[in-house]
Design an enzyme around this catalytic site. Structure first.
Site, short mmCIF file in Angstrom:
data_model
loop_
_atom_site.label_atom_id
_atom_site.label_comp_id
_atom_site.label_asym_id
_atom_site.label_seq_id
_atom_site.Cartn_x
_atom_site.Cartn_y
_atom_site.Cartn_z
N ASN A 202 0.85 -1.19 0.00
CA ASN A 202 0.00 0.00 0.00
C ASN A 202 0.88 1.24 0.00
O ASN A 202 1.72 1.43 0.89
CB ASN A 202 -0.89 0.03 1.24
N HIS A 345 -6.30 7.98 -4.00
CA HIS A 345 -6.28 9.39 -4.43
C HIS A 345 -7.09 10.22 -3.44
O HIS A 345 -8.17 9.80 -3.01
CB HIS A 345 -6.87 9.52 -5.84
N THR A 412 -8.53 2.02 -4.27
CA THR A 412 -8.27 1.38 -2.98
C THR A 412 -8.35 2.35 -1.80
O THR A 412 -8.48 1.90 -0.66
CB THR A 412 -6.90 0.69 -2.99
N GLU A 413 -8.25 3.65 -2.08
CA GLU A 413 -8.39 4.65 -1.01
C GLU A 413 -8.90 5.95 -1.62
O GLU A 413 -8.32 6.46 -2.58
CB GLU A 413 -7.05 4.94 -0.31
N ASN A 414 -9.98 6.48 -1.05
CA ASN A 414 -10.45 7.80 -1.41
C ASN A 414 -11.37 8.28 -0.29
O ASN A 414 -12.31 7.57 0.09
CB ASN A 414 -11.19 7.80 -2.74
#
Length: 847
Positions: A202, A345, A412-414
């Site tokens: 990650n 993002h 995967t990330e926001n």
């Protein structure tokens, strides 16, 4: 300012050069302010994320080994408030409850990470496998599948076993490649029959730069100019080796996919007519995302990185480049090792050319020859680095499509965080953020970008690395001071749930109703949160208690962290997203001094304290006192002068990144905001709980000359203020104890006495008004009354009328509730007392 039509034309030229956009993407239609109503493709996956160290807790339980983050956080001064992840969300014990929350939200997938030292305490598979750790992840995966939630598992979310760091130097050592492969192989063996989506690393950018360049993250090394490049080199090799291990040994049996999660922000050229700025924006993306993506998709580092770092290394007298080199065999081995690309993002930056002389200290940041800037008009919900710039998300996704052959992408990330000392579960700024970013992702899918799933960061408020618990990303609020770590849903839970149920944004009328319904739902959660005696004060529970626990002290904390109304968005309702600009408008840009992910560092100002205090601070503070019906010496100019200087020191101690001018701005803008009044009402409701047990004197005393509290003395207590203007050194106040029967009895008795005194004062005042209707407000009492506990009770609302259900309502009009303490209204003519105070202040040699 350039006309929008001209700007659109320039954008076409700039972005064609910057990202080599394909013919199928028309940049002229990338309208930043438009909203697209439509739905996502069938089978699109919706989820939420977490990581092991940030949520599990149980740091030394059931045979778990020590990680580099366990060691790092226990060093004083590394984390805000010296927070640790020792217990965090207690996810190790509460994962079943959390899966119930996921099921209620109708999540399709849940992204979590496996703690390397929890299953391999020594870091080595050959030495010892911790079966209790294996069982925990077995149970978690099985329960997710039982509830039809797909697990997406990250193998490395930053928690390297500490013994590998101490013995080998961590990711500076090539031996980590094989040790990590052994760990991954064990995970494939034990969990791969049920896990079909694997993420090797990650955000390797943060591992390399913040762990081995700046030292902000574990292991805290500052190997400038070389450490980040060396760590990244080994991470890329480790990723490739794990991919090949799965491909050769497990893929045919388990039918899974292996990818990597890269975090990247979009970089937009400041001057889209300037070729150097266009090239700087390209360089920003290549040094950020391309550093890892280009080797994985194309076999080698971006040419621009090799050119810049090689040239600067030569200018510095080095024989070889500080950027390591892949051999031809390694390039072939690494290329194509990605079944899907995970993309994290959060925000965007404007980028411009900035030359760094080669004689300066070696640094990843100076190697890039660029400067990051932000537009202060971008909405900022309170975090120092995260601005809401949805249109950058679509551009980044199209960049990935054109640069790397349109790979399969999982977001995967926001998400967005907040820093609020007065907790509000009605997080409308987060709903607006999700709405904007998810809609830009939908537009990118219409552009042809191959996005298959979206993961909101994060499911729960958790330990946010060097920010500790001061920054909250969660859809669910977690009370970190309560040993049970209860979860409370924020409004964004319902909003995100409706997006999932509709698989997008079906029509305008329905989407607009979602926010209204979510706000209605969160009101009941706010009441539950306020009713808990351990957290009824409604402030950010992890904040350092540097101010005394007085009500005005807490209110000042809230004022100091309110969204600024000048410069970074926000209207009178405190909405940080209200000032979004029309396309083509750019306000004056603010430079990011340190070009890193969390890099918007506001510089320390050179204060003209006397001018600020006399011209702006004193009137603002009087208005503040008027709004909260303050009694005592608050309106004497000499005491206000000293108090404002104290506030100046506190502002720099509590909020070192906040300019004091901004602090004054926020005090001035206080007015009668419902948000602040609601916060104050909650504080008043909790007063007998948070003060009675800390005060040494009897509460019946009308004046308390020697009040003792844990921490700093309340500056509003007592008749005078010390002349010492240095910051007050204090220890954090302990959490309010649980209520005993005796405390409940005393609390009720005190409220009854306060009510009786209040009624007596009102009757006396009415009698006085009837006999002497014209009272000279310029006359002050011979001895000003100190702000004792009795005064606080008297100035609070009628205790019999205060109900938990009233917490979100406007406070009662001061003319009826506070007749005995009424002060001049801020809109009325200044009283003779205030005018006299100003004249005395201006002529006094002391000031």
């Amino acid at each position: 300012m350039l006309q929008p039509s001209i700007l659109k034309m320039y954008h076409v030229l700039a972005l064609a050069l910057c990202v080599s956009a394909g013919e199928d993407f028309d940049w002229t239609k990338n309208d930043r302010m438009s909203f697209y109503y439509g739905t996502f493709p069938t089978g699109f996956s919706w989820g939420a994320g977490s990581s092991a160290y940030q949520t599990e807790g149980a740091w030394n339980i059931d045979g778990k080994g020590i990680s580099i983050w366990d060691a790092f956080v226990h060093k004083k001064g590394k984390i805000i408030s010296n927070d640790t992840g020792d217990s965090s969300c207690e996810g190790y014990y509460k994962f079943k409850d959390d899966i119930t929350l996921m099921k209620d939200m109708k999540l399709n997938h849940y992204r979590f990470s496996i703690s390397w030292p929890r299953i391999l305490p020594s870091g080595l598979k050959s030495q010892h496998i911790n079966e209790k750790g294996i069982k925990y992840y077995d149970d978690l995966i099985n329960m997710l599948l039982d509830n039809k939630i797909t697990p997406i598992v990250t193998l490395y979310h930053w928690d390297l076993p500490q013994i590998l760091q101490e013995k080998y130097g961590g990711w500076q050592n090539i031996s980590m490649v094989n040790y990590f492969n052994d760990f991954a192989n064990l995970c494939f063996e034990r969990f791969g029959n049920r896990v079909k989506y694997w993420v090797t690393f990650n955000n390797p950018w943060s591992i390399a730069v913040e762990g081995y360049e700046t030292g902000e993250h574990a292991p805290g090394l500052k190997l400038r100019g070389t450490g980040a490049y060396k760590a990244a080199h080994h991470i890329i090799k480790a990723h490739a080796k794990v991919w090949h291990t799965y491909d050769m040994q497990w893929r045919s049996k388990q039918k899974g996919l292996v990818g990597i999660s890269l975090t990247a922000e979009w970089g937009e050229p400041v001057d889209i007519t300037n070729q150097k700025d266009i090239e700087a924006a390209e360089r920003y993306l290549q040094f950020y995302m391309g550093w890892f993506a280009t080797p994985i998709f194309h076999g080698d580092y971006p040419q621009i990185m090799k050119d810049y770092i090689g040239r600067k290394s030569g200018q510095q007298g080095l024989g070889t480049s500080r950027l390591p080199v892949f051999s031809p065999q390694e390039k072939s081995y690494i290329k194509g090792t990605c079944d899907f690309l995970g993309l994290g993002h959060f925000t965007s930056r404007y980028i411009t050319q900035k030359n760094y002389p080669s004689g300066l200290e070696n640094s990843y940041f100076s190697d890039r020859d660029l400067a990051e800037l932000v537009d202060p008009q971008w909405p900022d919900p309170g975090s120092e680095w995260l601005y809401s710039v949805p249109w950058g998300f679509r551009r980044l996704l199209n960049f990935v499509k054109t640069q790397y052959g349109n790979p399969m992408i999982y977001i995967t990330e926001n998400g967005v965080s907040e820093k609020m000392l007065c907790t509000d579960l009605c997080d409308d700024w987060r709903m607006q953020y999700f709405k904007g970013y998810i809609n830009e992702m939908l537009k990118a899918i219409k552009d042809g970008v191959n996005v298959k799933g979206y993961t909101a960061w994060s499911l729960l408020d958790n330990f946010e690395w060097d920010e500790g618990y001061s920054e909250r990303f969660g859809l669910y609020y977690v009370d970190f001071r309560n040993k049970n770590k209860p979860r409370y849903p924020k409004a964004s839970v319902q909003f995100y749930k409706r997006i999932i149920s509709s698989n997008g944004f079906p029509n305008q009328r329905e989407v607009e109703s979602w926010k209204r319904k979510a706000i209605e739902t969160c009101s009941s959660s706010n009441q539950l949160l306020a009713a808990d005696p351990l957290i009824g004060h409604m402030e950010m529970l992890s904040a350092p208690a540097l101010l005394a626990p007085g009500p005005l002290g807490r209110l000042l904390k809230k004022v100091a962290t309110m969204p600024a109304e000048n410069g970074k968005g926000g209207q009178d309702d405190g909405d940080p997203f209200a000032n979004e600009l029309e396309e083509g408008e750019v306000s004056k840009l603010a430079e990011v001094p340190t070009a890193k992910r969390k890099g918007v560092k506001r510089p320390q100002p050179k204060l003209d304290a006397q001018r600020l205090i006399s011209e702006r601070g004193l009137p603002a503070l009087r208005t503040l006192f008027d709004n909260v019906h303050f009694k005592g010496k608050g309106h004497e100019a000499e005491n206000l002068q000293l108090l404002m200087q104290k506030m100046e020191n506190w502002a720099h101690r509590l909020y070192p990144k906040l300019q004091f001018e901004d602090f004054i701005d926020r005090v001035e803008k206080l007015g009668n905001k419902k948000e602040v009044q609601t916060c104050l009402k909650r504080i008043r409701l909790d007063m007998p709980l948070t003060h009675e047990d800390y005060i040494v004197q009897h509460v019946e005393d009308e004046a308390v000359p020697d009040v003792q509290v844990f921490g700093d003395p309340d500056p509003f207590n007592g008749a005078s203020f010390p002349n010492d203007l240095e910051p007050v050194h204090s220890t954090p106040a302990p959490a309010a104890p649980s209520l005993t029967e005796e405390q409940c009895r005393r609390m009720e008795l005190n409220r009854q006495r306060a009510l009786e005194r209040r009624l007596a004062c009102q009757q006396q005042q009415q009698l006085s008004d009837s006999t002497n209707p014209q009272t000279d407000i310029t006359k002050s009492p011979d001895k000003p009354e100190a702000l004792s506990i009795t005064n606080i009770l008297n100035t609070s609302s009628n205790s019999q009328d205060v109900k938990v259900g009233d917490l979100d309502e406007e406070p009662v009009d001061s003319s009826t509730q506070h007749a005995d303490t009424e002060l001049p209204n801020k809109d009325s003519e200044p009283s003779a007392e205030l005018t006299l105070g100003e004249e005395e202040k201006n002529t006094s040699p002391e000031h």
